[in-house]
Design a protein around this motif. Structure first.
Motif, PDB file in Angstrom:
ATOM      1  N   ALA A  73      16.876   2.492   7.672  1.00 41.10           N
ATOM      2  CA  ALA A  73      17.987   1.623   8.062  1.00 41.10           C
ATOM      3  C   ALA A  73      19.074   1.619   7.000  1.00 41.10           C
ATOM      4  O   ALA A  73      20.273   1.589   7.310  1.00 41.10           O
ATOM      5  CB  ALA A  73      17.479   0.205   8.305  1.00 41.10           C
ATOM      6  N   LYS A  74      18.658   1.640   5.739  1.00 43.91           N
ATOM      7  CA  LYS A  74      19.607   1.642   4.630  1.00 43.91           C
ATOM      8  C   LYS A  74      19.027   2.486   3.502  1.00 43.91           C
ATOM      9  O   LYS A  74      17.807   2.634   3.380  1.00 43.91           O
ATOM     10  CB  LYS A  74      19.856   0.216   4.115  1.00 43.91           C
ATOM     11  CG  LYS A  74      20.585  -0.698   5.082  1.00 43.91           C
ATOM     12  CD  LYS A  74      20.988  -2.015   4.423  1.00 43.91           C
ATOM     13  CE  LYS A  74      19.771  -2.831   3.988  1.00 43.91           C
ATOM     14  NZ  LYS A  74      20.166  -4.138   3.411  1.00 43.91           N
TER      15      LYS A  74
ATOM     16  N   GLY B  55      11.554  -3.048   8.680  1.00 47.33           N
ATOM     17  CA  GLY B  55      11.375  -3.928   7.532  1.00 47.33           C
ATOM     18  C   GLY B  55      10.505  -3.279   6.478  1.00 47.33           C
ATOM     19  O   GLY B  55       9.641  -2.453   6.775  1.00 47.33           O
ATOM     20  N   GLY B  56      10.713  -3.662   5.264  1.00 45.26           N
ATOM     21  CA  GLY B  56       9.951  -3.126   4.145  1.00 45.26           C
ATOM     22  C   GLY B  56      10.784  -2.153   3.330  1.00 45.26           C
ATOM     23  O   GLY B  56      11.563  -1.365   3.873  1.00 45.26           O
ATOM     24  N   ASP B  57      10.622  -2.249   2.018  1.00 44.54           N
ATOM     25  CA  ASP B  57      11.413  -1.432   1.096  1.00 44.54           C
ATOM     26  C   ASP B  57      10.543  -0.408   0.384  1.00 44.54           C
ATOM     27  O   ASP B  57       9.390  -0.681   0.014  1.00 44.54           O
ATOM     28  CB  ASP B  57      12.095  -2.321   0.053  1.00 44.54           C
ATOM     29  CG  ASP B  57      13.131  -3.245   0.676  1.00 44.54           C
ATOM     30  OD1 ASP B  57      13.801  -2.808   1.631  1.00 44.54           O
ATOM     31  OD2 ASP B  57      13.256  -4.387   0.215  1.00 44.54           O
TER      32      ASP B  57
ATOM     33  N   THR C 129       6.821   4.071  -4.466  1.00 41.26           N
ATOM     34  CA  THR C 129       6.128   2.802  -4.254  1.00 41.26           C
ATOM     35  C   THR C 129       6.434   2.323  -2.843  1.00 41.26           C
ATOM     36  O   THR C 129       7.601   2.076  -2.489  1.00 41.26           O
ATOM     37  CB  THR C 129       6.575   1.744  -5.274  1.00 41.26           C
ATOM     38  OG1 THR C 129       6.352   2.233  -6.598  1.00 41.26           O
ATOM     39  CG2 THR C 129       5.781   0.453  -5.084  1.00 41.26           C
ATOM     40  N   LEU C 130       5.384   2.205  -2.014  1.00 38.96           N
ATOM     41  CA  LEU C 130       5.529   1.816  -0.614  1.00 38.96           C
ATOM     42  C   LEU C 130       5.568   0.296  -0.478  1.00 38.96           C
ATOM     43  O   LEU C 130       5.229  -0.431  -1.432  1.00 38.96           O
ATOM     44  CB  LEU C 130       4.378   2.407   0.190  1.00 38.96           C
ATOM     45  CG  LEU C 130       4.363   3.945   0.246  1.00 38.96           C
ATOM     46  CD1 LEU C 130       3.018   4.455   0.748  1.00 38.96           C
ATOM     47  CD2 LEU C 130       5.490   4.439   1.126  1.00 38.96           C
ATOM     48  N   PRO C 131       5.958  -0.227   0.689  1.00 34.85           N
ATOM     49  CA  PRO C 131       6.073  -1.681   0.839  1.00 34.85           C
ATOM     50  C   PRO C 131       4.795  -2.458   0.553  1.00 34.85           C
ATOM     51  O   PRO C 131       4.853  -3.609   0.108  1.00 34.85           O
ATOM     52  CB  PRO C 131       6.489  -1.835   2.311  1.00 34.85           C
ATOM     53  CG  PRO C 131       7.208  -0.577   2.634  1.00 34.85           C
ATOM     54  CD  PRO C 131       6.475   0.490   1.872  1.00 34.85           C
ATOM     55  N   ASP C 132       3.618  -1.838   0.801  1.00 35.74           N
ATOM     56  CA  ASP C 132       2.362  -2.543   0.542  1.00 35.74           C
ATOM     57  C   ASP C 132       1.880  -2.388  -0.891  1.00 35.74           C
ATOM     58  O   ASP C 132       0.778  -2.827  -1.232  1.00 35.74           O
ATOM     59  CB  ASP C 132       1.276  -2.054   1.504  1.00 35.74           C
ATOM     60  CG  ASP C 132       0.991  -0.557   1.367  1.00 35.74           C
ATOM     61  OD1 ASP C 132       1.572   0.085   0.463  1.00 35.74           O
ATOM     62  OD2 ASP C 132       0.200  -0.031   2.173  1.00 35.74           O
TER      63      ASP C 132
END
Length: 372
Positions: free
Chosen positions: A246-247, A273-275, A338-341
């Motif tokens: 998304a961004k 969602g999630g970075d 580094t994943l969102p979790d």
């Protein structure tokens, strides 16, 4: 004039394929790189077709033991675009969008190769690049990018390097459209404007996925073309589909006194969602002049006559300047995702950089003023 390509259903205009149907700066280009995951061996290749100049050129480069070896070749195209060979360098499409072969036959410069690229992930189409300077179109380009593995061999001065798919990964791209090639336009554009181009491109290989990020910024730091994609691997007929972010954005720490990155961070926001954060650590730099980019003698589309072949080598440690022709680079990088979790992945790839002119977020105010 009819050529071999006219027997294939690939026409885009009423003209024969020999006529590109656009302006004199039309080009069609292959690019490849490959590397061990520790960056000890790196190679790159390119082949460009310039239909309105009637020229085809190619280059092959190897970085080994801290030395970059570059072989260049250029020839008259004779309007036959399907004969993708220039001097000792040849490109073969083995299976479209899956496998291609790069060959460098024996020559007086002691560098040869036979390498086959196999996809790790599907080919990704990047957003169309359209860049204008006032009324003039400087770039209007489409590009596909694909990460893969390599097999075959490279030989440098009698030393043979075996290349296996478990040890070598890399990236290829295909781009076509309009960009500056050949001799410069003798009449400049009014009103004159200082050059400005901020370009980052980061295709990365991880064990279970690939990522691709690019950015074109204007002088204010506003992106006029940017995108980020993450994609699983292609396993046989099972083709994982790309996840468009998304961004996306990046942060660059430049080496003081240069315009080359000391460190970089990529930030992706998923559409659901999630970075995701990817930290890049440059290890050393491949100079794109080896593939003709900004080369004072072997620039893309230069008229070298019926056939010309050249060679050069230099120690990477001897290059102290960041000014052209050493400005445009691909830095070999290690990558930590580094994943969102909170899970992490380690990988490697390249961070291509070409930063010319002002760029407010970086503190650049002139054509080539260095980072503080």
């Amino acid at each position: 004039m009819l050529t071999k390509a006219d027997d294939f259903p690939i026409h885009q205009t009423p003209e024969p394929i020999a006529f590109a149907g656009t302006d004199r700066n039309f080009y069609d280009r292959y690019f490849f790189n490959g590397y061990t995951r520790d960056g000890e061996v790196f190679f790159a290749a390119a082949l460009g077709v310039y239909p309105h100049l009637n020229i085809m050129d190619a280059s092959f480069c190897v970085v080994h033991d801290g030395v970059q070896h570059n072989i260049h070749a250029s020839r008259c195209l004779h309007m036959e675009r399907l004969d993708t060979h220039v001097g000792p360098i040849a490109i073969e499409v083995v299976e479209p969008l899956k496998s291609l072969r790069v060959k460098v036959s024996e020559n007086e410069h002691g560098i040869s190769a036979d390498l086959t690229f196999h996809r790790r992930a599907i080919a990704l189409k990047e957003p169309r690049f359209t860049y204008r300077n006032g009324p003039r179109t400087v770039m209007d380009v489409t590009r596909l990018t694909q990460n893969g593995t390599w097999e075959g061999w490279v030989e440098i001065g009698g030393t043979r390097i075996e290349v296996s798919r478990d040890a070598f990964v890399g990236t290829r791209d295909r781009s076509w459209g309009v960009r500056p090639i050949g001799a410069a336009d003798p009449q400049g554009l009014l009103p004159a404007a200082a050059p400005q181009f901020y370009w980052l491109w980061a295709p990365l290989n991880f064990d279970d996925r690939i990522t691709l990020y690019h950015l074109n910024d204007d002088a204010h730091g506003d992106a006029w073309n940017t995108n980020a994609v993450m994609c699983g691997l292609a396993d046989g007929q099972d083709e994982a589909q790309p996840e468009e972010m998304a961004k996306c954005r990046s942060e660059i720490e430049f080496v003081s006194g240069s315009r080359h990155a000391r460190a970089a961070r990529l930030f992706f926001t998923r559409r659901g969602g999630g970075d995701i954060r990817i930290d890049l650590t440059p290890k050393w730099q491949f100079y794109m002049l080896g593939l003709g980019y900004g080369h004072p003698e072997w620039g893309h589309g230069q008229n070298k006559g019926e056939l010309a072949v050249g060679f050069e080598r230099f120690k990477l440690s001897d290059i102290k300047s960041y000014a052209p022709p050493h400005l445009h680079i691909q830095a070999f990088v290690t990558a930590e995702m580094t994943l969102p979790d909170g899970e992490t992945r380690s990988g490697a790839g390249i961070l291509e950089q070409l930063v010319v002119g002002p760029h407010a977020p970086s503190g650049f105010k002139d054509i080539l003023d260095p980072a503080k």
